[in-house]
Design a protein around this motif. Structure first.
Motif, PDB file in Angstrom:
ATOM      1  N   ILE A   6       0.840  -1.205   0.000  1.00 53.70           N
ATOM      2  CA  ILE A   6       0.000   0.000   0.000  1.00 53.70           C
ATOM      3  C   ILE A   6       0.869   1.247   0.000  1.00 53.70           C
ATOM      4  O   ILE A   6       0.585   2.232  -0.698  1.00 53.70           O
ATOM      5  N   GLN A   7       1.949   1.222   0.766  1.00 51.67           N
ATOM      6  CA  GLN A   7       2.836   2.383   0.808  1.00 51.67           C
ATOM      7  C   GLN A   7       3.539   2.601  -0.530  1.00 51.67           C
ATOM      8  O   GLN A   7       3.686   3.744  -0.986  1.00 51.67           O
ATOM      9  N   VAL A   8       3.973   1.531  -1.176  1.00 55.23           N
ATOM     10  CA  VAL A   8       4.608   1.672  -2.490  1.00 55.23           C
ATOM     11  C   VAL A   8       3.606   2.206  -3.508  1.00 55.23           C
ATOM     12  O   VAL A   8       3.931   3.082  -4.334  1.00 55.23           O
ATOM     13  N   PHE A   9       2.390   1.703  -3.460  1.00 62.09           N
ATOM     14  CA  PHE A   9       1.360   2.189  -4.378  1.00 62.09           C
ATOM     15  C   PHE A   9       1.059   3.666  -4.116  1.00 62.09           C
ATOM     16  O   PHE A   9       0.893   4.452  -5.059  1.00 62.09           O
ATOM     17  N   GLY A  10       1.011   4.063  -2.846  1.00 65.34           N
ATOM     18  CA  GLY A  10       0.809   5.476  -2.528  1.00 65.34           C
ATOM     19  C   GLY A  10       1.956   6.341  -3.006  1.00 65.34           C
ATOM     20  O   GLY A  10       1.742   7.474  -3.465  1.00 65.34           O
ATOM     21  N   PHE A  11       3.177   5.831  -2.912  1.00 65.20           N
ATOM     22  CA  PHE A  11       4.342   6.589  -3.398  1.00 65.20           C
ATOM     23  C   PHE A  11       4.263   6.797  -4.908  1.00 65.20           C
ATOM     24  O   PHE A  11       4.532   7.901  -5.412  1.00 65.20           O
ATOM     25  N   LEU A  12       3.895   5.754  -5.642  1.00 63.02           N
ATOM     26  CA  LEU A  12       3.796   5.881  -7.099  1.00 63.02           C
ATOM     27  C   LEU A  12       2.671   6.835  -7.497  1.00 63.02           C
ATOM     28  O   LEU A  12       2.836   7.685  -8.389  1.00 63.02           O
ATOM     29  N   ILE A  13       1.519   6.711  -6.830  1.00 57.85           N
ATOM     30  CA  ILE A  13       0.376   7.560  -7.168  1.00 57.85           C
ATOM     31  C   ILE A  13       0.703   9.029  -6.902  1.00 57.85           C
ATOM     32  O   ILE A  13       0.445   9.907  -7.742  1.00 57.85           O
ATOM     33  N   SER A  14       1.270   9.321  -5.728  1.00 57.40           N
ATOM     34  CA  SER A  14       1.601  10.709  -5.408  1.00 57.40           C
ATOM     35  C   SER A  14       2.692  11.260  -6.324  1.00 57.40           C
ATOM     36  O   SER A  14       2.662  12.439  -6.705  1.00 57.40           O
ATOM     37  N   MET A  91       4.267  22.706  -4.713  1.00 59.73           N
ATOM     38  CA  MET A  91       5.383  21.903  -5.194  1.00 59.73           C
ATOM     39  C   MET A  91       6.517  21.834  -4.170  1.00 59.73           C
ATOM     40  O   MET A  91       7.185  20.800  -4.049  1.00 59.73           O
ATOM     41  N   SER A  92       6.715  22.907  -3.420  1.00 54.27           N
ATOM     42  CA  SER A  92       7.718  22.860  -2.344  1.00 54.27           C
ATOM     43  C   SER A  92       7.308  21.860  -1.271  1.00 54.27           C
ATOM     44  O   SER A  92       8.120  21.054  -0.793  1.00 54.27           O
ATOM     45  N   LEU A  93       6.032  21.884  -0.898  1.00 55.93           N
ATOM     46  CA  LEU A  93       5.540  20.911   0.079  1.00 55.93           C
ATOM     47  C   LEU A  93       5.620  19.489  -0.459  1.00 55.93           C
ATOM     48  O   LEU A  93       5.917  18.544   0.277  1.00 55.93           O
ATOM     49  N   GLY A  94       5.371  19.340  -1.762  1.00 54.49           N
ATOM     50  CA  GLY A  94       5.449  18.009  -2.356  1.00 54.49           C
ATOM     51  C   GLY A  94       6.859  17.445  -2.350  1.00 54.49           C
ATOM     52  O   GLY A  94       7.047  16.245  -2.146  1.00 54.49           O
ATOM     53  N   LEU A  95       7.851  18.304  -2.550  1.00 50.89           N
ATOM     54  CA  LEU A  95       9.234  17.831  -2.498  1.00 50.89           C
ATOM     55  C   LEU A  95       9.594  17.345  -1.097  1.00 50.89           C
ATOM     56  O   LEU A  95      10.174  16.263  -0.926  1.00 50.89           O
ATOM     57  N   VAL A  96       9.219  18.113  -0.080  1.00 50.01           N
ATOM     58  CA  VAL A  96       9.483  17.697   1.307  1.00 50.01           C
ATOM     59  C   VAL A  96       8.725  16.422   1.635  1.00 50.01           C
ATOM     60  O   VAL A  96       9.241  15.503   2.285  1.00 50.01           O
ATOM     61  N   ALA A  97       7.480  16.340   1.172  1.00 48.29           N
ATOM     62  CA  ALA A  97       6.665  15.155   1.453  1.00 48.29           C
ATOM     63  C   ALA A  97       7.242  13.908   0.807  1.00 48.29           C
ATOM     64  O   ALA A  97       7.232  12.826   1.416  1.00 48.29           O
ATOM     65  N   ALA A  98       7.733  14.026  -0.417  1.00 52.85           N
ATOM     66  CA  ALA A  98       8.308  12.857  -1.092  1.00 52.85           C
ATOM     67  C   ALA A  98       9.535  12.329  -0.349  1.00 52.85           C
ATOM     68  O   ALA A  98       9.708  11.107  -0.190  1.00 52.85           O
ATOM     69  N   VAL A  99      10.376  13.231   0.155  1.00 52.31           N
ATOM     70  CA  VAL A  99      11.563  12.804   0.905  1.00 52.31           C
ATOM     71  C   VAL A  99      11.162  12.136   2.218  1.00 52.31           C
ATOM     72  O   VAL A  99      11.680  11.067   2.584  1.00 52.31           O
ATOM     73  N   LEU A 100      10.214  12.738   2.940  1.00 51.01           N
ATOM     74  CA  LEU A 100       9.788  12.169   4.226  1.00 51.01           C
ATOM     75  C   LEU A 100       9.133  10.806   4.035  1.00 51.01           C
ATOM     76  O   LEU A 100       9.396   9.865   4.804  1.00 51.01           O
ATOM     77  N   CYS A 101       8.289  10.686   3.031  1.00 53.89           N
ATOM     78  CA  CYS A 101       7.615   9.407   2.808  1.00 53.89           C
ATOM     79  C   CYS A 101       8.597   8.331   2.352  1.00 53.89           C
ATOM     80  O   CYS A 101       8.442   7.161   2.721  1.00 53.89           O
ATOM     81  N   PHE A 102       9.594   8.706   1.583  1.00 58.00           N
ATOM     82  CA  PHE A 102      10.605   7.720   1.174  1.00 58.00           C
ATOM     83  C   PHE A 102      11.381   7.212   2.382  1.00 58.00           C
ATOM     84  O   PHE A 102      11.714   6.027   2.466  1.00 58.00           O
ATOM     85  N   ILE A 103      11.676   8.093   3.328  1.00 55.48           N
ATOM     86  CA  ILE A 103      12.397   7.664   4.526  1.00 55.48           C
ATOM     87  C   ILE A 103      11.511   6.825   5.438  1.00 55.48           C
ATOM     88  O   ILE A 103      11.954   5.855   6.041  1.00 55.48           O
ATOM     89  N   TYR A 109      15.427   1.043   4.497  1.00 53.21           N
ATOM     90  CA  TYR A 109      16.153   0.705   5.715  1.00 53.21           C
ATOM     91  C   TYR A 109      16.817   1.926   6.334  1.00 53.21           C
ATOM     92  O   TYR A 109      17.917   1.848   6.846  1.00 53.21           O
ATOM     93  N   ILE A 110      16.146   3.050   6.255  1.00 51.86           N
ATOM     94  CA  ILE A 110      16.620   4.273   6.885  1.00 51.86           C
ATOM     95  C   ILE A 110      15.462   4.890   7.656  1.00 51.86           C
ATOM     96  O   ILE A 110      14.307   4.581   7.406  1.00 51.86           O
TER      97      ILE A 110
END
Length: 258
Positions: A6-14, A91-103, A109-110
């Motif tokens: 579900i998290q991977v699917f959410g990452f791709l969709i966003s 777009m600034s918020l989206g950049l921060v959100a993408a980094v936080l969600c990836f971590i 493993y981080i």
């Protein structure tokens, strides 16, 4: 496993949502108006008036385009400035959100412990949601201005009545993807936090000291002799001592007789 999917699917969709939103910033034909007719010898002549966030242009049937770019920031129409600002913030918020969600995702493993990763992921989902709402507000503002100018009866007929172009609809789809991705992130985190808070409300499991103390009390209460048993043991010991004393006296009397 299901939570990670579900998290991977959410990452791709966003990610696709932010890709759509970023593409609309560089696209033409945010609003478009066509004027055409037939000339001599059935030659079709037409002119397209179109605009985006950066310029106003005119294109004829010979594919010749003449544009007037917006000069300075304070000379731009106020609602265009508002749309620009909302999209830049989103777009600034989206950049921060993408980094936080990836971590914070389980498949990376981080980020530290599971509790820390859940907090990071929830923060990223919140940034995604706020950014998606900001982008949606920008497109709604632009759409409202174009539609109100096109259908308002008080607007002069000589003014060009634009229609909505492709970037607006692409932006709406991107906003939907962004908000859907944030919801998918939150679905994997919120049930865990609810269960944890409910467990804290009902009471934490007893600590080791409490369990040890209760076990000691239970053991002492279980194995400690009762008052009745103590009295019975005392009476039994006194009876045995009297019998033994009588036996000794009889034996001493017998020895004296002998």
């Amino acid at each position: 496993m299901r939570r990670s999917l579900i998290q991977v699917f959410g990452f791709l969709i966003s990610t696709f949502g932010w890709l759509f939103v970023s593409c609309t910033l560089a696209m033409d034909y945010w609003r478009v108006f066509y004027v055409g007719g037939k000339g001599g010898n059935w030659m079709i002549k037409g002119i397209w008036y179109w605009s985006n966030l950066w310029k106003d242009c005119v294109t004829d049937t010979s594919s010749v385009t003449n544009c007037r770019e917006y000069d300075v920031l304070w000379a731009v129409t106020p609602y265009v400035q508002g749309v620009r600002g909302l999209l830049m913030i989103s777009m600034s918020l989206g950049l921060v959100a993408a980094v936080l969600c990836f971590i914070g995702m389980d498949c990376t493993y981080i980020g530290g412990s599971e509790k820390t990763k859940n907090r990071i992921l929830l923060s990223g989902a919140a940034f995604h949601f706020v950014g998606g709402v900001s982008s949606l507000a920008a497109y709604c503002l632009y759409t409202n201005k174009v539609v109100s100018a096109a259908f308002s009866p008080t607007v002069d007929r000589s003014i060009i009545r634009y229609g909505l172009g492709t970037p607006i609809f692409l932006g709406f789809v991107g906003c939907f993807f962004i908000i859907l991705g944030s919801v998918l992130y939150a679905v994997t985190i919120i049930p865990i936090r609810i269960l944890t808070s409910s467990a804290r409300t009902t009471g934490d499991p007893p600590s080791y000291a409490q369990r040890t103390r209760s076990k000691t009390l239970y053991t002492s209460a279980y194995y400690a002799p009762s008052r009745q048993s103590r009295l019975h043991s005392q009476s039994s010991s006194s009876r045995i001592s009297r019998l033994s004393q009588a036996t000794v006296e009889k034996m001493s009397a017998r020895d004296t007789f002998v």
